[in-house]
Design a protein around this motif. Structure first.
Motif, PDB file in Angstrom:
ATOM      1  N   GLU A   1       0.994  -1.323   0.062  1.00  0.00           N
ATOM      2  CA  GLU A   1       0.038  -0.058   0.036  1.00  0.00           C
ATOM      3  C   GLU A   1       0.940   1.042   0.028  1.00  0.00           C
ATOM      4  O   GLU A   1       1.890   1.300   0.652  1.00  0.00           O
ATOM      5  CB  GLU A   1      -0.851   0.021   1.045  1.00  0.00           C
ATOM      6  N   ILE A   2       0.527   2.147  -0.790  1.00  0.00           N
ATOM      7  CA  ILE A   2       1.170   3.380  -1.030  1.00  0.00           C
ATOM      8  C   ILE A   2       0.487   4.716  -0.587  1.00  0.00           C
ATOM      9  O   ILE A   2      -0.744   4.720  -1.360  1.00  0.00           O
ATOM     10  CB  ILE A   2       1.737   3.500  -2.563  1.00  0.00           C
ATOM     11  N   GLU A   3       0.880   5.341   0.096  1.00  0.00           N
ATOM     12  CA  GLU A   3       0.070   6.720   0.254  1.00  0.00           C
ATOM     13  C   GLU A   3       0.949   7.822  -0.007  1.00  0.00           C
ATOM     14  O   GLU A   3       2.066   8.248   0.313  1.00  0.00           O
ATOM     15  CB  GLU A   3       0.036   6.925   1.784  1.00  0.00           C
ATOM     16  N   GLY A   4       0.483   8.509  -1.029  1.00  0.00           N
ATOM     17  CA  GLY A   4       1.342   9.706  -1.782  1.00  0.00           C
ATOM     18  C   GLY A   4       2.637   8.949  -2.291  1.00  0.00           C
ATOM     19  O   GLY A   4       2.442   8.243  -3.021  1.00  0.00           O
ATOM     20  N   SER A   5       3.791   9.454  -1.804  1.00  0.00           N
ATOM     21  CA  SER A   5       4.767   8.914  -2.422  1.00  0.00           C
ATOM     22  C   SER A   5       5.628   8.138  -1.312  1.00  0.00           C
ATOM     23  O   SER A   5       6.864   7.611  -1.710  1.00  0.00           O
ATOM     24  CB  SER A   5       5.904  10.163  -2.753  1.00  0.00           C
ATOM     25  N   ARG A   6       4.858   7.528  -0.258  1.00  0.00           N
ATOM     26  CA  ARG A   6       5.570   6.746   0.667  1.00  0.00           C
ATOM     27  C   ARG A   6       4.871   5.359   0.759  1.00  0.00           C
ATOM     28  O   ARG A   6       3.752   5.241   0.465  1.00  0.00           O
ATOM     29  CB  ARG A   6       5.291   7.284   2.110  1.00  0.00           C
ATOM     30  N   ILE A   7       5.747   4.623   1.153  1.00  0.00           N
ATOM     31  CA  ILE A   7       4.955   3.023   1.361  1.00  0.00           C
ATOM     32  C   ILE A   7       4.507   3.012   2.788  1.00  0.00           C
ATOM     33  O   ILE A   7       5.004   3.469   3.666  1.00  0.00           O
ATOM     34  CB  ILE A   7       6.245   2.099   1.433  1.00  0.00           C
ATOM     35  N   ALA A   8       3.168   2.845   2.589  1.00  0.00           N
ATOM     36  CA  ALA A   8       2.103   2.681   3.978  1.00  0.00           C
ATOM     37  C   ALA A   8       1.990   1.294   4.535  1.00  0.00           C
ATOM     38  O   ALA A   8       1.883   1.414   5.932  1.00  0.00           O
ATOM     39  CB  ALA A   8       1.015   3.434   3.567  1.00  0.00           C
ATOM     40  N   ALA A   9       2.167   0.191   3.823  1.00  0.00           N
ATOM     41  CA  ALA A   9       2.036  -0.964   4.229  1.00  0.00           C
ATOM     42  C   ALA A   9       2.503  -2.018   3.232  1.00  0.00           C
ATOM     43  O   ALA A   9       2.534  -2.001   2.074  1.00  0.00           O
ATOM     44  CB  ALA A   9       0.680  -1.363   4.556  1.00  0.00           C
ATOM     45  N   VAL A  10       3.209  -3.101   3.894  1.00  0.00           N
ATOM     46  CA  VAL A  10       3.734  -4.284   3.202  1.00  0.00           C
ATOM     47  C   VAL A  10       3.235  -5.611   3.990  1.00  0.00           C
ATOM     48  O   VAL A  10       3.634  -5.552   4.952  1.00  0.00           O
ATOM     49  CB  VAL A  10       5.172  -4.270   3.080  1.00  0.00           C
ATOM     50  N   TYR A  11       2.165  -6.315   3.273  1.00  0.00           N
ATOM     51  CA  TYR A  11       1.966  -7.701   4.024  1.00  0.00           C
ATOM     52  C   TYR A  11       1.487  -8.811   3.116  1.00  0.00           C
ATOM     53  O   TYR A  11       1.165  -8.605   1.979  1.00  0.00           O
ATOM     54  CB  TYR A  11       0.604  -7.231   4.887  1.00  0.00           C
ATOM     55  N   GLN A  12       1.577 -10.013   3.618  1.00  0.00           N
ATOM     56  CA  GLN A  12       1.093 -11.109   3.056  1.00  0.00           C
ATOM     57  C   GLN A  12      -0.422 -11.239   3.079  1.00  0.00           C
ATOM     58  O   GLN A  12      -1.036 -10.835   3.958  1.00  0.00           O
ATOM     59  CB  GLN A  12       1.625 -12.549   3.498  1.00  0.00           C
ATOM     60  N   GLY A  13      -1.107 -11.609   1.964  1.00  0.00           N
ATOM     61  CA  GLY A  13      -2.816 -11.710   1.957  1.00  0.00           C
ATOM     62  C   GLY A  13      -3.238 -10.922   0.878  1.00  0.00           C
ATOM     63  O   GLY A  13      -2.727 -10.832  -0.209  1.00  0.00           O
ATOM     64  N   GLU A  14      -4.562 -10.596   1.072  1.00  0.00           N
ATOM     65  CA  GLU A  14      -5.395  -9.739   0.132  1.00  0.00           C
ATOM     66  C   GLU A  14      -6.008  -8.515   0.468  1.00  0.00           C
ATOM     67  O   GLU A  14      -6.044  -8.267   1.736  1.00  0.00           O
ATOM     68  CB  GLU A  14      -6.358 -10.878  -0.192  1.00  0.00           C
ATOM     69  N   HIS A  15      -6.531  -7.787  -0.578  1.00  0.00           N
ATOM     70  CA  HIS A  15      -7.264  -6.482  -0.232  1.00  0.00           C
ATOM     71  C   HIS A  15      -8.435  -6.296  -1.161  1.00  0.00           C
ATOM     72  O   HIS A  15      -7.845  -6.702  -2.146  1.00  0.00           O
ATOM     73  CB  HIS A  15      -6.231  -5.430  -0.024  1.00  0.00           C
ATOM     74  N   PRO A  16      -9.470  -6.160  -0.791  1.00  0.00           N
ATOM     75  CA  PRO A  16     -10.472  -5.944  -1.779  1.00  0.00           C
ATOM     76  C   PRO A  16     -10.531  -5.078  -2.968  1.00  0.00           C
ATOM     77  O   PRO A  16     -10.991  -5.165  -4.008  1.00  0.00           O
ATOM     78  CB  PRO A  16     -11.840  -5.925  -0.909  1.00  0.00           C
ATOM     79  N   ARG A  17      -9.774  -3.857  -2.603  1.00  0.00           N
ATOM     80  CA  ARG A  17      -9.547  -2.925  -3.477  1.00  0.00           C
ATOM     81  C   ARG A  17      -8.267  -3.030  -4.386  1.00  0.00           C
ATOM     82  O   ARG A  17      -7.817  -1.995  -5.066  1.00  0.00           O
ATOM     83  CB  ARG A  17      -9.859  -1.614  -2.991  1.00  0.00           C
ATOM     84  N   ALA A  18      -7.366  -4.010  -3.946  1.00  0.00           N
ATOM     85  CA  ALA A  18      -6.176  -4.101  -4.567  1.00  0.00           C
ATOM     86  C   ALA A  18      -6.210  -4.349  -6.098  1.00  0.00           C
ATOM     87  O   ALA A  18      -7.050  -4.827  -6.670  1.00  0.00           O
ATOM     88  CB  ALA A  18      -5.381  -5.354  -4.132  1.00  0.00           C
ATOM     89  N   VAL A  19      -5.298  -3.527  -6.880  1.00  0.00           N
ATOM     90  CA  VAL A  19      -4.734  -3.689  -8.237  1.00  0.00           C
ATOM     91  C   VAL A  19      -4.095  -4.752  -8.500  1.00  0.00           C
ATOM     92  O   VAL A  19      -3.007  -4.925  -7.878  1.00  0.00           O
ATOM     93  CB  VAL A  19      -4.343  -2.587  -9.013  1.00  0.00           C
ATOM     94  N   ASP A  20      -4.625  -5.887  -8.916  1.00  0.00           N
ATOM     95  CA  ASP A  20      -3.626  -7.281  -9.167  1.00  0.00           C
ATOM     96  C   ASP A  20      -2.778  -7.178 -10.311  1.00  0.00           C
ATOM     97  O   ASP A  20      -3.048  -7.031 -11.395  1.00  0.00           O
ATOM     98  CB  ASP A  20      -4.748  -8.261  -9.287  1.00  0.00           C
ATOM     99  N   LEU A  21      -1.364  -7.185  -9.862  1.00  0.00           N
ATOM    100  CA  LEU A  21      -0.521  -7.059 -10.943  1.00  0.00           C
ATOM    101  C   LEU A  21      -0.065  -8.393 -11.645  1.00  0.00           C
ATOM    102  O   LEU A  21       0.988  -8.527 -12.554  1.00  0.00           O
ATOM    103  CB  LEU A  21       0.854  -6.404 -10.418  1.00  0.00           C
TER     104      LEU A  21
END
Ligand SMILES: [Zn+2]
Length: 408
Positions: A25-45
Motif C-alpha cells: 500500500e502506498i500513500e502519496g509518495s511513501r510506502i504505507a503497508a506491506v503484508y502477505q494476504g489480500e485486499h478487496p480494492r487491490a490492483v492485481d499485478l
C-alpha cells in the motif's frame, strides 16, 4: 489522498523474506503497508514481483551514447587510451549523452544512481524535474603532476559550492571522485578527501582495479608508468614511497561515506582494514569486471566479513548497457549457489547504504519512498519459489515507479 493498493504474486521487501501473494500500500509518495494476504480494492499485478528500485552505485553517464564497449579490454592501459580518444573525438553533446543514460537507467529499473561526472551537466539534468532517479553526483578530479593540483582543488570546491547555489532538491546529493591512484597526485588526493570531509559529503575512488595498478604503486613500474611517460607526466618523485593501496583507503575511513570502486585486487591487508571501517563500501561492477577478464572478485569474502558491497554497471565504455537488473541476472548465472536475496540486497539496500540513502530507499519498508520496479515472471517456470523465479533469465523489468507514480 488516494491510497494505491497493489497486489502481486511476490513482493521482495529486501528487509525481511520474500512474501508470496502479498500487498503493497502506498500513500502519496511513501510506502504505507506491506503484508502477505489480500485486499478487496487491490490492483492485481498478476504473475509479477515488486522489488525496491535498483541502485546503480557506480556509473559514468557521459559515455551513454556508446553502442558497444570500447576495445581493447586488454591491456587496461590500451583501453584507457581508447577512452581518452573517445572523450576528445565525441561529437554528441554531453547533455544528450547524459539524458540518454538517465532514461536507459530508469526504464531498466534503476531509481538511484552514483554518477561520476566531469562537468556539472548531469547534476543539472538530474535535479531538473521529478521524473528522475535520485542520485549522488561525484565530480571526477584528475591530475597526476603537481602543476594540476591548485586548479583541480578549485574545480572540486566550485562543484561542492553548486550544492548551495542550485538549492538542490533533496533527491540529489554531491560528492567528489579523486579518479584513481595512477591519475591523481597523492597531495591532491588528500586535499580532495579533506574537502569532502569538511563538507560531510561522500567520496568515490577507483581502487585496486587492475594488477597493473598494484605494480605501479609497489614497484613504480609497469604499463601505467609507460602511459604516464608517453603523456609526459611521469616523475617517480610524485609517487611517494610507501603509498600503498592501503594508504588510499585510510583517509576514506574519516568520511561519513566513501565508495571504493572495483576493489578487484583487494588483498588481506585491505580487507582487514575495511572490516573496521564501516563507512567504506566496496562497489563491485560484475559485467565490467568480466569484460576486463580480472581474477575472481572477492565480493563474497567481503560480505562474509561484514563489509557493505554495492553494485554498479560502470559506463557503457566497458559494459554493453546500463541495466543494473542485468547485473543481477549475470550474478545469478555466474554464482548459482549464492542466494537470490543476497544478490538483490547488493543491488538495492547495499547501494542505498553506500550512497547514504538507506533511511529513504533500498527496501520496501513502511515510511520509505515508493520507488520500485515491477518484474514480470515467466509463466511456465517449473518452480514455486519466488527466489528462484525472480532472477530467472526470462524475468524482466516491466514497469518502474518513482515517488509513488508509475513512469511507464
Ligand atoms: Zn568507473
Amino acid at each position: 489522498m488516494e491510497r494505491q493498493i497493489l497486489a502481486a504474486r511476490w513482493v521482495f521487501p529486501v528487509e525481511g523474506p520474500p512474501l508470496e501473494r502479498a500487498v503493497l500500500e502506498i500513500e502519496g509518495s511513501r510506502i504505507a503497508a506491506v503484508y502477505q494476504g489480500e485486499h478487496p480494492r487491490a490492483v492485481d499485478l498478476g504473475n509479477a514481483a515488486l522489488i525496491p528500485g535498483l541502485v546503480n552505485a557506480h556509473t559514468h553517464m557521459e559515455f551513454s551514447q556508446l553502442e558497444q564497449p570500447l576495445g581493447p579490454a586488454k591491456p587496461f592501459t590500451e583501453w584507457i587510451r581508447s577512452i581518452m580518444k573517445s572523450r576528445f573525438t565525441c561529437t554528441v553533446p554531453a547533455d544528450q549523452r547524459i539524458r540518454q543514460g538517465i532514461e536507459e537507467s530508469l526504464i531498466s529499473g534503476t531509481t538511484c544512481l552514483g554518477e561520476i561526472a566531469t562537468s556539472s551537466e548531469s547534476l543539472q539534468l538530474l535535479s531538473a524535474d521529478e521524473r528522475k532517479p535520485s542520485a549522488v553526483v561525484f565530480r571526477e578530479c584528475l591530475g597526476f603532476t603537481p602543476d594540476r593540483i591548485v586548479e583541480q582543488q578549485q574545480t572540486a570546491a566550485d562543484f561542492l559550492q553548486l550544492g548551495t547555489d542550485l538549492e538542490l532538491n533533496r533527491e540529489v546529493g554531491l560528492g567528489l571522485s579523486p579518479h584513481a591512484p595512477y591519475s591523481v597526485n597523492p597531495d591532491l588526493y588528500l586535499n580532495l578527501v579533506q574537502q569532502v570531509r569538511d563538507q560531510g559529503v561522500p567520496a568515490a575512488v577507483h581502487l585496486a582495479e587492475t594488477r597493473d595498478e598494484l605494480e605501479f604503486l609497489s614497484q613504480k613500474s609497469g604499463p601505467f608508468v609507460e602511459l604516464l611517460s608517453e603523456l609526459g607526466l611521469w616523475d617517480p618523485q610524485i609517487l611517494r614511497d610507501g603509498m600503498r593501496l592501503y594508504d588510499y583507503l585510510v583517509p576514506l575511513a574519516e568520511l561519513t561515506s566513501a565508495l571504493a570502486v572495483h576493489g578487484n585486487y583487494f588483498g588481506e591487508a585491505e580487507i582487514e582494514f575495511l572490516k573496521q571501517a564501516p563507512q567504506i563500501s566496496v562497489v563491485y561492477c560484475p559485467r565490467t569486471h568480466h569484460y576486463f577478464g580480472h581474477r575472481l572478485h572477492p565480493w563474497l569474502t567481503l560480505i562474509s566479513q561484514g563489509i557493505n558491497v554495492a553494485l554498479g554497471t560502470d559506463s557503457r565504455a566497458s559494459n554493453p548497457d546500463l541495466s543494473l537488473w542485468k547485473e543481477l541476472l549475470f550474478l545469478r548465472e555466474t554464482f548459482p549457489d549464492v542466494a537470490t536475496d543476497l544478490i538483490l540486497e547488493c543491488g538495492t539496500l547495499a547501494g542505498a547504504r553506500a550512497l547514504e540513502r538507506s533511511d529513504e530507499l533500498g527496501s520496501l519498508t513502511v515510511g520509505k519512498r515508493a520507488d520500485l520496479a515491477l518484474i514480470c515472471l515467466p509463466d511456465d517456470a517449473v518452480t514455486d519459489s519466488g527466489s528462484d523465479l525472480l532472477l530467472n533469465s526470462r524475468s524482466y523489468v516491466a514497469r518502474v515507479m518513482l515517488n509513488g507514480v508509475w513512469i511507464n
